[in-house]
Design an enzyme around this catalytic site. Sequence first.
Site, PDB file in Angstrom:
ATOM      1  CE  LYS A   1      -4.218  -0.341   4.643  1.00 29.10           C
ATOM      2  NZ  LYS A   1      -5.472   0.345   5.043  1.00 29.10           N
TER       3      LYS A   1
ATOM      4  CG  HIS B   1      -2.107  -0.864   1.110  1.00 27.05           C
ATOM      5  ND1 HIS B   1      -2.066  -2.183   1.524  1.00 27.05           N
ATOM      6  CD2 HIS B   1      -3.358  -0.661   0.619  1.00 27.05           C
ATOM      7  CE1 HIS B   1      -3.249  -2.744   1.300  1.00 27.05           C
ATOM      8  NE2 HIS B   1      -4.048  -1.838   0.753  1.00 27.05           N
TER       9      HIS B   1
END
EC number: 1.17.1.8
Length: 249
Positions: free
Chosen positions: A138, A134
Amino acid sequence: MKITLVGNGRMGRQIADVVAASGAHVVNRVLDVNDTIDAAAFSGSDVIIDFTVRSAFLANYPALIASGVPVVVGTTGWDDVMPQVREEVVKARSTMLYSANYSLGVNIFFRTLREAARLIAPFEQFDIALSEQHHTGKADFPSGTAIKAADEILNSNPRKRTIVRELQEGRKLQSDELQVASIRLGSVFGVHSAIIDSESDTIELTHTAKNRTGFASGAVRAAEWLVQRHATSPGFYTMDDFLNDLFSA
Protein backbone atom coordinates in the site's frame (compact mmCIF):
# COMPACT_ATOMS: atom_id res chain seq x y z
CA MET A 1 -26.91 -4.00 -13.80
CA LYS A 2 -23.98 -3.85 -16.24
CA ILE A 3 -20.76 -2.84 -14.49
CA THR A 4 -17.53 -1.56 -16.00
CA LEU A 5 -14.54 -2.05 -13.72
CA VAL A 6 -11.68 0.40 -13.97
CA GLY A 7 -8.73 -1.34 -12.35
CA ASN A 8 -7.86 -5.03 -12.52
CA GLY A 9 -5.93 -5.26 -9.27
CA ARG A 10 -6.83 -7.16 -6.13
CA MET A 11 -9.95 -5.13 -5.41
CA GLY A 12 -11.09 -5.17 -9.02
CA ARG A 13 -10.81 -8.96 -9.16
CA GLN A 14 -12.60 -9.30 -5.82
CA ILE A 15 -15.48 -7.15 -7.06
CA ALA A 16 -15.71 -9.30 -10.21
CA ASP A 17 -15.94 -12.40 -8.00
CA VAL A 18 -18.68 -10.85 -5.85
CA VAL A 19 -20.65 -9.82 -8.94
CA ALA A 20 -20.33 -13.30 -10.47
CA ALA A 21 -21.45 -14.96 -7.23
CA SER A 22 -24.48 -12.69 -6.90
CA GLY A 23 -26.01 -13.71 -10.22
CA ALA A 24 -27.88 -10.38 -10.21
CA HIS A 25 -25.37 -8.28 -12.14
CA VAL A 26 -22.68 -8.67 -14.78
CA VAL A 27 -19.22 -7.18 -15.35
CA ASN A 28 -19.41 -6.23 -19.01
CA ARG A 29 -15.97 -4.62 -19.30
CA VAL A 30 -12.69 -4.47 -17.37
CA LEU A 31 -10.26 -1.64 -18.06
CA ASP A 32 -6.67 -1.88 -16.86
CA VAL A 33 -4.98 0.93 -14.99
CA ASN A 34 -2.66 1.49 -17.97
CA ASP A 35 -5.41 1.60 -20.61
CA THR A 36 -6.13 4.84 -22.46
CA ILE A 37 -9.67 5.71 -21.41
CA ASP A 38 -12.23 7.99 -23.03
CA ALA A 39 -15.94 8.48 -22.41
CA ALA A 40 -16.88 6.05 -25.21
CA ALA A 41 -15.25 3.20 -23.27
CA PHE A 42 -18.27 3.13 -20.94
CA SER A 43 -20.97 2.83 -23.60
CA GLY A 44 -23.60 0.27 -22.60
CA SER A 45 -22.71 0.35 -18.90
CA ASP A 46 -25.11 1.14 -16.08
CA VAL A 47 -22.38 1.99 -13.57
CA ILE A 48 -18.60 2.32 -13.33
CA ILE A 49 -16.57 1.11 -10.34
CA ASP A 50 -13.06 2.61 -10.13
CA PHE A 51 -10.36 1.05 -7.94
CA THR A 52 -7.06 2.25 -9.34
CA VAL A 53 -4.33 4.58 -8.05
CA ARG A 54 -4.16 8.35 -7.65
CA SER A 55 -2.29 9.01 -10.92
CA ALA A 56 -4.69 6.88 -12.97
CA PHE A 57 -7.79 8.39 -11.38
CA LEU A 58 -6.56 11.95 -11.96
CA ALA A 59 -5.90 11.10 -15.61
CA ASN A 60 -9.24 9.33 -16.07
CA TYR A 61 -11.80 11.25 -14.04
CA PRO A 62 -12.67 13.75 -16.83
CA ALA A 63 -13.65 10.78 -19.04
CA LEU A 64 -15.55 9.19 -16.16
CA ILE A 65 -17.57 12.38 -15.70
CA ALA A 66 -18.09 12.92 -19.44
CA SER A 67 -19.43 9.38 -19.90
CA GLY A 68 -22.72 10.25 -18.21
CA VAL A 69 -22.55 6.92 -16.36
CA PRO A 70 -22.67 6.99 -12.53
CA VAL A 71 -19.26 6.28 -10.96
CA VAL A 72 -18.39 4.55 -7.68
CA VAL A 73 -14.83 5.53 -6.70
CA GLY A 74 -12.75 3.53 -4.24
CA THR A 75 -9.40 4.96 -5.31
CA THR A 76 -7.78 6.88 -2.44
CA GLY A 77 -5.10 9.53 -2.11
CA TRP A 78 -6.76 12.40 -4.05
CA ASP A 79 -8.36 14.31 -1.17
CA ASP A 80 -6.42 17.45 -2.14
CA VAL A 81 -8.27 17.74 -5.47
CA MET A 82 -11.66 16.51 -4.26
CA PRO A 83 -13.26 20.01 -4.23
CA GLN A 84 -12.30 20.42 -7.90
CA VAL A 85 -13.63 16.98 -8.86
CA ARG A 86 -16.84 17.61 -6.93
CA GLU A 87 -17.35 20.92 -8.75
CA GLU A 88 -16.84 19.29 -12.16
CA VAL A 89 -19.26 16.46 -11.34
CA VAL A 90 -21.97 18.91 -10.29
CA LYS A 91 -21.37 21.20 -13.27
CA ALA A 92 -21.71 18.28 -15.71
CA ARG A 93 -24.80 16.97 -13.91
CA SER A 94 -22.98 13.68 -13.56
CA THR A 95 -23.09 11.34 -10.56
CA MET A 96 -20.19 10.12 -8.43
CA LEU A 97 -19.91 8.40 -5.05
CA TYR A 98 -16.58 8.38 -3.22
CA SER A 99 -15.55 6.43 -0.16
CA ALA A 100 -12.15 5.47 1.19
CA ASN A 101 -13.72 2.24 2.43
CA TYR A 102 -16.95 0.57 1.32
CA SER A 103 -17.05 -2.03 4.09
CA LEU A 104 -20.27 -1.82 6.11
CA GLY A 105 -18.31 -2.88 9.20
CA VAL A 106 -15.75 -0.10 8.93
CA ASN A 107 -18.50 2.47 8.41
CA ILE A 108 -20.16 1.28 11.61
CA PHE A 109 -16.69 1.78 13.17
CA PHE A 110 -16.69 5.37 11.86
CA ARG A 111 -20.07 6.11 13.42
CA THR A 112 -19.06 4.53 16.73
CA LEU A 113 -15.84 6.57 16.70
CA ARG A 114 -17.78 9.75 15.95
CA GLU A 115 -19.94 9.21 19.03
CA ALA A 116 -16.98 8.28 21.24
CA ALA A 117 -15.07 11.42 20.20
CA ARG A 118 -18.12 13.53 21.00
CA LEU A 119 -18.61 11.92 24.40
CA ILE A 120 -15.04 12.49 25.59
CA ALA A 121 -14.84 16.08 24.32
CA PRO A 122 -15.89 17.73 27.64
CA PHE A 123 -13.47 15.60 29.67
CA GLU A 124 -9.89 16.82 29.27
CA GLN A 125 -8.46 13.77 31.04
CA PHE A 126 -9.24 11.71 27.92
CA ASP A 127 -6.85 11.90 24.99
CA ILE A 128 -7.27 10.11 21.65
CA ALA A 129 -5.03 8.87 18.83
CA LEU A 130 -5.32 6.66 15.75
CA SER A 131 -3.22 3.89 14.24
CA GLU A 132 -3.53 1.97 10.98
CA GLN A 133 -1.82 -1.13 9.61
CA HIS A 134 -1.71 -2.32 5.99
CA HIS A 135 0.32 -4.59 3.72
CA THR A 136 3.66 -3.37 2.43
CA GLY A 137 2.25 -2.88 -1.07
CA LYS A 138 0.00 0.00 0.00
CA ALA A 139 1.60 3.21 -1.22
CA ASP A 140 -0.37 5.98 0.50
CA PHE A 141 -0.22 6.71 4.21
CA PRO A 142 -2.11 7.34 6.31
CA SER A 143 -4.72 5.23 4.54
CA GLY A 144 -7.84 6.89 3.19
CA THR A 145 -9.77 5.03 5.88
CA ALA A 146 -7.53 6.48 8.60
CA ILE A 147 -7.96 10.00 7.20
CA LYS A 148 -11.72 9.52 7.25
CA ALA A 149 -11.52 8.29 10.86
CA ALA A 150 -9.40 11.33 11.76
CA ASP A 151 -11.96 13.65 10.16
CA GLU A 152 -14.68 12.03 12.26
CA ILE A 153 -12.70 12.87 15.40
CA LEU A 154 -11.87 16.44 14.35
CA ASN A 155 -15.50 17.11 13.47
CA SER A 156 -16.77 15.69 16.78
CA ASN A 157 -14.15 16.83 19.28
CA PRO A 158 -13.17 20.53 19.32
CA ARG A 159 -10.09 19.75 21.42
CA LYS A 160 -8.46 18.17 18.36
CA ARG A 161 -7.81 20.55 15.47
CA THR A 162 -5.04 19.17 13.26
CA ILE A 163 -3.70 15.80 12.13
CA VAL A 164 -0.07 14.81 12.69
CA ARG A 165 1.05 12.03 10.35
CA GLU A 166 4.66 11.79 11.48
CA LEU A 167 6.46 12.91 14.63
CA GLN A 168 10.01 14.20 14.29
CA GLU A 169 12.50 13.23 16.98
CA GLY A 170 12.46 15.68 19.85
CA ARG A 171 9.12 17.19 18.88
CA LYS A 172 6.39 17.10 21.50
CA LEU A 173 2.82 16.40 20.40
CA GLN A 174 0.53 19.33 21.19
CA SER A 175 -2.77 18.80 22.98
CA ASP A 176 -4.82 19.96 19.99
CA GLU A 177 -3.02 17.60 17.59
CA LEU A 178 -4.34 14.18 16.62
CA GLN A 179 -1.63 11.64 15.91
CA VAL A 180 -2.29 9.12 13.13
CA ALA A 181 0.39 6.41 13.14
CA SER A 182 0.93 4.20 10.07
CA ILE A 183 2.47 0.72 9.91
CA ARG A 184 3.21 -1.22 6.73
CA LEU A 185 3.60 -4.91 7.50
CA GLY A 186 3.51 -8.17 5.54
CA SER A 187 0.13 -8.91 3.96
CA VAL A 188 -2.16 -7.21 6.51
CA PHE A 189 -5.51 -6.40 4.84
CA GLY A 190 -6.24 -3.46 7.12
CA VAL A 191 -6.46 -2.74 10.85
CA HIS A 192 -7.67 0.64 12.13
CA SER A 193 -7.68 1.49 15.83
CA ALA A 194 -8.68 4.45 17.97
CA ILE A 195 -7.07 4.58 21.40
CA ILE A 196 -8.73 6.72 24.07
CA ASP A 197 -6.57 7.09 27.16
CA SER A 198 -6.73 8.64 30.63
CA GLU A 199 -4.81 8.13 33.86
CA SER A 200 -7.50 5.71 35.02
CA ASP A 201 -8.33 3.64 31.95
CA THR A 202 -7.92 2.99 28.24
CA ILE A 203 -10.63 2.41 25.65
CA GLU A 204 -9.78 0.84 22.29
CA LEU A 205 -12.00 0.71 19.21
CA THR A 206 -10.65 -1.50 16.43
CA HIS A 207 -11.83 -2.62 13.03
CA THR A 208 -9.95 -5.54 11.48
CA ALA A 209 -10.58 -6.54 7.88
CA LYS A 210 -10.29 -10.32 7.48
CA ASN A 211 -10.44 -10.22 3.68
CA ARG A 212 -11.53 -7.98 0.80
CA THR A 213 -15.01 -9.43 0.46
CA GLY A 214 -16.59 -6.81 2.74
CA PHE A 215 -15.06 -3.97 0.72
CA ALA A 216 -16.18 -5.48 -2.59
CA SER A 217 -19.72 -6.32 -1.45
CA GLY A 218 -20.14 -2.80 -0.08
CA ALA A 219 -18.96 -1.26 -3.35
CA VAL A 220 -21.48 -3.30 -5.35
CA ARG A 221 -24.27 -2.40 -2.95
CA ALA A 222 -23.29 1.28 -3.20
CA ALA A 223 -23.37 0.96 -7.00
CA GLU A 224 -26.95 -0.33 -6.86
CA TRP A 225 -27.93 2.70 -4.76
CA LEU A 226 -26.07 5.15 -7.00
CA VAL A 227 -27.78 3.95 -10.17
CA GLN A 228 -31.15 4.75 -8.58
CA ARG A 229 -29.92 8.12 -7.28
CA HIS A 230 -28.47 9.05 -10.69
CA ALA A 231 -31.91 8.77 -12.28
CA THR A 232 -33.46 11.36 -9.95
CA SER A 233 -30.71 13.38 -8.23
CA PRO A 234 -27.32 13.50 -9.96
CA GLY A 235 -24.45 14.93 -7.93
CA PHE A 236 -21.41 14.11 -5.81
CA TYR A 237 -22.11 11.74 -2.92
CA THR A 238 -20.21 10.25 0.00
CA MET A 239 -20.63 7.00 1.88
CA ASP A 240 -22.57 8.88 4.56
CA ASP A 241 -25.27 9.73 2.00
CA PHE A 242 -25.60 6.07 1.07
CA LEU A 243 -25.53 4.86 4.68
CA ASN A 244 -28.11 7.39 5.85
CA ASP A 245 -30.52 5.84 3.36
CA LEU A 246 -29.43 2.31 4.23
CA PHE A 247 -29.75 2.69 8.01
CA SER A 248 -33.06 4.53 7.80
CA ALA A 249 -34.68 1.92 5.54
